[in-house]
Design an enzyme around this catalytic site. Structure first.
Site, PDB file in Angstrom:
ATOM      1  N   HIS A  18      -5.481  -7.560  -2.244  1.00 47.70           N
ATOM      2  CA  HIS A  18      -5.210  -8.618  -1.275  1.00 47.70           C
ATOM      3  C   HIS A  18      -4.894  -8.012   0.083  1.00 47.70           C
ATOM      4  O   HIS A  18      -4.867  -6.795   0.259  1.00 47.70           O
ATOM      5  CB  HIS A  18      -4.123  -9.574  -1.774  1.00 47.70           C
ATOM      6  CG  HIS A  18      -2.783  -8.956  -2.040  1.00 47.70           C
ATOM      7  ND1 HIS A  18      -2.029  -8.348  -1.055  1.00 47.70           N
ATOM      8  CD2 HIS A  18      -2.050  -8.838  -3.174  1.00 47.70           C
ATOM      9  CE1 HIS A  18      -0.903  -7.910  -1.572  1.00 47.70           C
ATOM     10  NE2 HIS A  18      -0.900  -8.175  -2.863  1.00 47.70           N
ATOM     11  N   HIS A  21      -2.532  -5.097   0.435  1.00 47.54           N
ATOM     12  CA  HIS A  21      -3.090  -3.787   0.068  1.00 47.54           C
ATOM     13  C   HIS A  21      -4.014  -3.282   1.173  1.00 47.54           C
ATOM     14  O   HIS A  21      -4.023  -2.107   1.523  1.00 47.54           O
ATOM     15  CB  HIS A  21      -3.906  -3.872  -1.221  1.00 47.54           C
ATOM     16  CG  HIS A  21      -3.148  -4.415  -2.397  1.00 47.54           C
ATOM     17  ND1 HIS A  21      -3.640  -5.399  -3.210  1.00 47.54           N
ATOM     18  CD2 HIS A  21      -1.923  -4.119  -2.892  1.00 47.54           C
ATOM     19  CE1 HIS A  21      -2.769  -5.681  -4.158  1.00 47.54           C
ATOM     20  NE2 HIS A  21      -1.712  -4.919  -3.983  1.00 47.54           N
ATOM     21  N   CYS A 126      13.771  -4.877 -13.842  1.00 51.21           N
ATOM     22  CA  CYS A 126      12.753  -5.816 -13.354  1.00 51.21           C
ATOM     23  C   CYS A 126      11.381  -5.218 -13.639  1.00 51.21           C
ATOM     24  O   CYS A 126      11.058  -4.140 -13.148  1.00 51.21           O
ATOM     25  CB  CYS A 126      12.895  -6.092 -11.865  1.00 51.21           C
ATOM     26  SG  CYS A 126      11.468  -7.025 -11.248  1.00 51.21           S
ATOM     27  N   CYS A 129       9.115  -4.776 -10.468  1.00 47.61           N
ATOM     28  CA  CYS A 129       9.367  -3.573  -9.656  1.00 47.61           C
ATOM     29  C   CYS A 129       9.272  -2.311 -10.496  1.00 47.61           C
ATOM     30  O   CYS A 129       9.216  -1.223  -9.946  1.00 47.61           O
ATOM     31  CB  CYS A 129      10.766  -3.590  -9.059  1.00 47.61           C
ATOM     32  SG  CYS A 129      11.100  -4.939  -7.954  1.00 47.61           S
ATOM     33  N   CYS A 148      15.801 -10.637  -9.808  1.00 45.62           N
ATOM     34  CA  CYS A 148      15.364  -9.520  -8.968  1.00 45.62           C
ATOM     35  C   CYS A 148      15.328  -9.972  -7.508  1.00 45.62           C
ATOM     36  O   CYS A 148      14.793 -11.040  -7.205  1.00 45.62           O
ATOM     37  CB  CYS A 148      13.970  -9.092  -9.421  1.00 45.62           C
ATOM     38  SG  CYS A 148      13.123  -8.094  -8.193  1.00 45.62           S
ATOM     39  N   HIS A 151      11.334 -10.080  -6.619  1.00 46.81           N
ATOM     40  CA  HIS A 151      10.461 -11.015  -7.329  1.00 46.81           C
ATOM     41  C   HIS A 151      11.099 -12.366  -7.607  1.00 46.81           C
ATOM     42  O   HIS A 151      10.442 -13.296  -8.045  1.00 46.81           O
ATOM     43  CB  HIS A 151       9.967 -10.379  -8.636  1.00 46.81           C
ATOM     44  CG  HIS A 151       9.026  -9.252  -8.399  1.00 46.81           C
ATOM     45  ND1 HIS A 151       9.457  -7.960  -8.202  1.00 46.81           N
ATOM     46  CD2 HIS A 151       7.675  -9.234  -8.242  1.00 46.81           C
ATOM     47  CE1 HIS A 151       8.401  -7.189  -7.973  1.00 46.81           C
ATOM     48  NE2 HIS A 151       7.320  -7.937  -7.984  1.00 46.81           N
ATOM     49  N   LYS A 299       6.616 -12.227   1.644  1.00 44.75           N
ATOM     50  CA  LYS A 299       5.680 -11.142   1.374  1.00 44.75           C
ATOM     51  C   LYS A 299       4.541 -11.693   0.524  1.00 44.75           C
ATOM     52  O   LYS A 299       4.773 -12.468  -0.394  1.00 44.75           O
ATOM     53  CB  LYS A 299       6.407 -10.051   0.584  1.00 44.75           C
ATOM     54  CG  LYS A 299       5.507  -8.877   0.237  1.00 44.75           C
ATOM     55  CD  LYS A 299       6.247  -7.900  -0.642  1.00 44.75           C
ATOM     56  CE  LYS A 299       5.345  -6.762  -1.076  1.00 44.75           C
ATOM     57  NZ  LYS A 299       5.579  -6.319  -2.432  1.00 44.75           N
ATOM     58  N   LYS A 302       1.077 -11.579  -5.698  1.00 45.65           N
ATOM     59  CA  LYS A 302       0.494 -12.447  -6.713  1.00 45.65           C
ATOM     60  C   LYS A 302       1.535 -13.456  -7.188  1.00 45.65           C
ATOM     61  O   LYS A 302       1.267 -14.638  -7.320  1.00 45.65           O
ATOM     62  CB  LYS A 302       0.002 -11.600  -7.875  1.00 45.65           C
ATOM     63  CG  LYS A 302      -0.880 -12.380  -8.807  1.00 45.65           C
ATOM     64  CD  LYS A 302      -1.377 -11.534  -9.950  1.00 45.65           C
ATOM     65  CE  LYS A 302      -2.275 -12.382 -10.842  1.00 45.65           C
ATOM     66  NZ  LYS A 302      -2.358 -11.847 -12.180  1.00 45.65           N
TER      67      LYS A 302
HETATM   68  N1  MSP Z   1       1.923   1.025  -7.595  1.00 49.09           N
HETATM   69  C1  MSP Z   1       2.983   1.033  -6.644  1.00 49.09           C
HETATM   70  C2  MSP Z   1       2.839   2.165  -5.674  1.00 49.09           C
HETATM   71  C3  MSP Z   1       2.807   3.515  -6.297  1.00 49.09           C
HETATM   72  S1  MSP Z   1       2.538   4.752  -5.113  1.00 49.09           S
HETATM   73  C4  MSP Z   1       2.818   6.172  -5.944  1.00 49.09           C
HETATM   74  C5  MSP Z   1       2.993  -0.292  -5.876  1.00 49.09           C
HETATM   75  N2  MSP Z   1       1.850  -0.975  -5.881  1.00 49.09           N
HETATM   76  S2  MSP Z   1       1.630  -2.404  -5.168  1.00 49.09           S
HETATM   77  O1  MSP Z   1       0.243  -2.682  -5.381  1.00 49.09           O
HETATM   78  O2  MSP Z   1       2.564  -3.352  -5.639  1.00 49.09           O
HETATM   79  O3  MSP Z   1       1.948  -2.211  -3.679  1.00 49.09           O
HETATM   80  C6  MSP Z   1       1.385  -1.173  -2.972  1.00 49.09           C
HETATM   81  C7  MSP Z   1       1.712  -1.257  -1.525  1.00 49.09           C
HETATM   82  O4  MSP Z   1       1.217  -2.451  -0.976  1.00 49.09           O
HETATM   83  C8  MSP Z   1       3.204  -1.205  -1.200  1.00 49.09           C
HETATM   84  O5  MSP Z   1       3.383  -0.229  -0.192  1.00 49.09           O
HETATM   85  C9  MSP Z   1       3.507  -2.536  -0.644  1.00 49.09           C
HETATM   86  O6  MSP Z   1       4.435  -2.464   0.404  1.00 49.09           O
HETATM   87  C10 MSP Z   1       2.155  -2.929  -0.084  1.00 49.09           C
HETATM   88  N3  MSP Z   1       2.078  -4.360   0.052  1.00 49.09           N
HETATM   89  C11 MSP Z   1       1.977  -5.291  -0.924  1.00 49.09           C
HETATM   90  N4  MSP Z   1       2.050  -6.508  -0.334  1.00 49.09           N
HETATM   91  C12 MSP Z   1       2.216  -6.370   1.004  1.00 49.09           C
HETATM   92  C13 MSP Z   1       2.190  -7.208   2.099  1.00 49.09           C
HETATM   93  N5  MSP Z   1       2.165  -8.502   1.974  1.00 49.09           N
HETATM   94  N6  MSP Z   1       2.179  -6.632   3.323  1.00 49.09           N
HETATM   95  C14 MSP Z   1       2.072  -5.279   3.510  1.00 49.09           C
HETATM   96  N7  MSP Z   1       2.095  -4.468   2.506  1.00 49.09           N
HETATM   97  C15 MSP Z   1       2.408  -4.966   1.256  1.00 49.09           C
HETATM   98  O7  MSP Z   1       3.997  -0.626  -5.281  1.00 49.09           O
END
Ligand code: MSP
Length: 506
Positions: A18, A21, A126, A129, A148, A151, A299, A302
């Site tokens: 999304h 990411h 959690c 997380c 949490c 979440h 934020k 999902k």
């Molecule tokens: N799998 C772990 C990271 C492990 S790194 C060794 C994880 N994954 S995640 O898919 O949940 O999130 C990855 C990154 O995406 C995080 O840095 C998180 O901050 C970022 N984002 C997820 N949603 C976001 C927004 N809405 N805005 C900006 N970044 C955000 O955490």
């Protein structure tokens, strides 16, 4: 040639890619494209985080094995990055054997150093997380206690015999290290938060589970699988060959930047450096800590139901329109508010009006007044100083991981060139030396703009490059030479083409 190694977080595969990411992935792509222009030997790494309870539960929910489930989702990330023109050099999955080898090596080193020990743990966990929380960190949501804070769902109480990483031993060493490396974490306000976490006191954390099978077993006690964060963080070393006797990971290590979101600072800026210290591995040179893109103040996630799929947006604003918005709209480190109206407004003002108009205008006047052949610039052009300022500003900002500032500096040259054309009004004058001089200057400015903007909008930069008469690949340009005034040779055929960024109505 110096090396430049940059990583994104590896993304959980319990959800499709999304906007959140895409945010960090685009920033890393632009930053590494800038460094390729500087002539660095770049490695840009992204990938997927595929072990742990969260993934296991997501697979269970759709009746698939965890492996089959992750095999299906991981390629969706690779595909999304291809669509967004992400030039990553590697894509790592934590289910690959090179990764498992590296995790075993790192665990063994920390165990041999005496920093991993067996203990019993009971705590509130959690799954979202993959973290234990203390009581005072939990929040009440709609009258439900013990939720949490991220979440907003109740945590689970887990009782386990676990191996612990003795993080508490590293408090002073971490503070000393950060004191000796000021500016390693960017921007400063986020760095202060990370230091605050360490000063607040460090607790040992559990690094193994017996209640879970979907993970990497501990080399000395295979009844336990590794905690997902110990597993996941090691990807950054795995991708450069750590644990492989055939490779020397120090060719690329220490990494130049780990780009992360503000929610994973504890793991990256506290746990990870402590793990590396324990294992006798050098610490990263830098961390870039980004804010969140918020949708309606929340934020995007999902679980929040407010997911924006980046691939839907590129149908409207194009890949470069979307990349530009992500990079330019929000100062790195701050939270940004995503809205479709904001995306369209930024697109119209900076891309359709400023850049698109400049390119179209220059081509139109060259066609009408210069027989379609671009004149050479003047050595003493009034735009030369604006070009030098734009380059210096962009270079400083990219070095500081500040894409919005880098693009603002780049756009200052676009604004200066548009103002220069308006002041001189070459379209009102008869063909001749005066018009040629102005148009040569404008073409040279546009050439420099296309190079400086390349990290953000690579396809558009290439298109402008070709329209002003070059036949080469713009990615082969090298800085600082290519930003120097006077590189446009004159005598090249200039073509107008379709509008680069047709205006949109919101
Ligand atoms: N799998 C772990 C990271 C492990 S790194 C060794 C994880 N994954 S995640 O898919 O949940 O999130 C990855 C990154 O995406 C995080 O840095 C998180 O901050 C970022 N984002 C997820 N949603 C976001 C927004 N809405 N805005 C900006 N970044 C955000 O955490």
């Amino acid at each position: 040639m110096s090396t430049f190694y940059v990583t994104t977080p590896i993304y959980y595969v319990n959800a499709e890619p999304h906007l959140g990411h895409a945010y960090t992935t685009i920033i890393g792509d632009a930053l590494t494209r800038w460094h390729r222009l500087l002539g660095d030997d770049v490695k840009y790494l992204t990938g997927t985080d595929e072990h742990g309870l969260k993934i296991q539960q997501a697979a269970d929910a759709v009746g698939k094995t965890a492996q089959a489930f992750t095999d299906e989702i991981a390629p969706q990330f690779a595909h999304a990055w291809e669509r967004l023109n992400i030039a990553n050099d590697d894509f790592i999955r934590t289910t690959e054997s090179r990764h498992k080898v590296a995790v075993a090596e790192l665990l063994q080193r920390c165990y041999d150093a005496g920093d991993i020990e067996l203990d019993t743990y009971s705590g509130k966990y959690c799954v979202g997380c993959e973290l234990y929380y203390t009581d005072d960190e939990l929040v009440e949501v709609d009258g439900v206690a013990d939720c949490c804070p991220i979440h907003k769902r109740p945590v689970e109480t887990l009782d386990e015999e676990n191996y612990f990483f003795r993080l508490s031993r590293f408090e002073d060493r971490l503070l000393d290290w950060y004191a000796a490396h000021p500016g390693a974490m960017k921007p400063d306000n986020r760095a202060n938060e990370a230091i605050g976490l360490i000063k607040g006191g460090l607790r040992d954390f559990s690094i193994s589970r017996t209640s879970l099978e979907w993970g990497i077993p501990l080399p000395w006690d295979p009844d336990h699988v590794t905690y997902v964060w110990f597993d996941a963080l090691t990807n950054y070393l795995a991708a450069v060959g750590f644990g492989d006797p055939e490779q020397d990971y120090r060719t690329w290590w220490p990494v130049d930047y780990h780009l992360i979101g503000k929610d994973i600072v504890r793991q990256h800026c506290v746990y990870w450096p402590a793990m590396l210290m324990s294992a006798g591995v050098e610490l990263p040179k830098g961390w870039g800590i980004g804010g969140w893109l918020l949708v309606d103040g929340e934020k995007m996630a999902k679980s929040g139901g407010n997911v924006v799929n980046p691939l839907d947006l590129i149908d409207t604003v194009g890949v470069d329109g979307f990349r530009y918005y992500v990079l330019a709209e929000t100062p790195y480190g701050s939270d940004g508010d995503f809205s479709y109206e904001g995306l369209v407004a930024k697109y119209n003002s900076d891309l359709a009006n400023n850049l698109g108009n400049l390119a179209a205008r220059v081509a139109t006047v060259v066609a009408k007044k210069c027989d379609g052949v671009g004149p050479a610039p003047r050595a003493d052009s009034p735009l030369a100083a604006a070009a030098a300022t734009a380059f210096e500003g962009a270079a400083r900002a990219w070095a500081d991981v500040a894409p919005s500032k880098a693009l603002d500096a780049t756009w200052s040259l676009i604004r200066a060139t548009n103002a220069y054309l308006e002041a001189n009004e070459p379209w009102k004058h008869e063909p001749g030396d005066a018009v040629n001089a102005v148009m040569g200057d404008a073409l040279e400015a546009l050439r420099i703009v296309s190079v400086l903007a390349f990290p953000a909008i690579p396809d558009t930069s290439q298109a402008i490059w070709e329209r002003i008469g070059f036949t080469t690949d713009i990615s082969e340009q090298r800085l600082p030479e290519s930003a120097g005034w006077g590189g446009y040779p004159g005598g090249l055929g200039v073509t107008k083409g379709d509008p680069l960024f047709p205006r949109l109505t919101a």
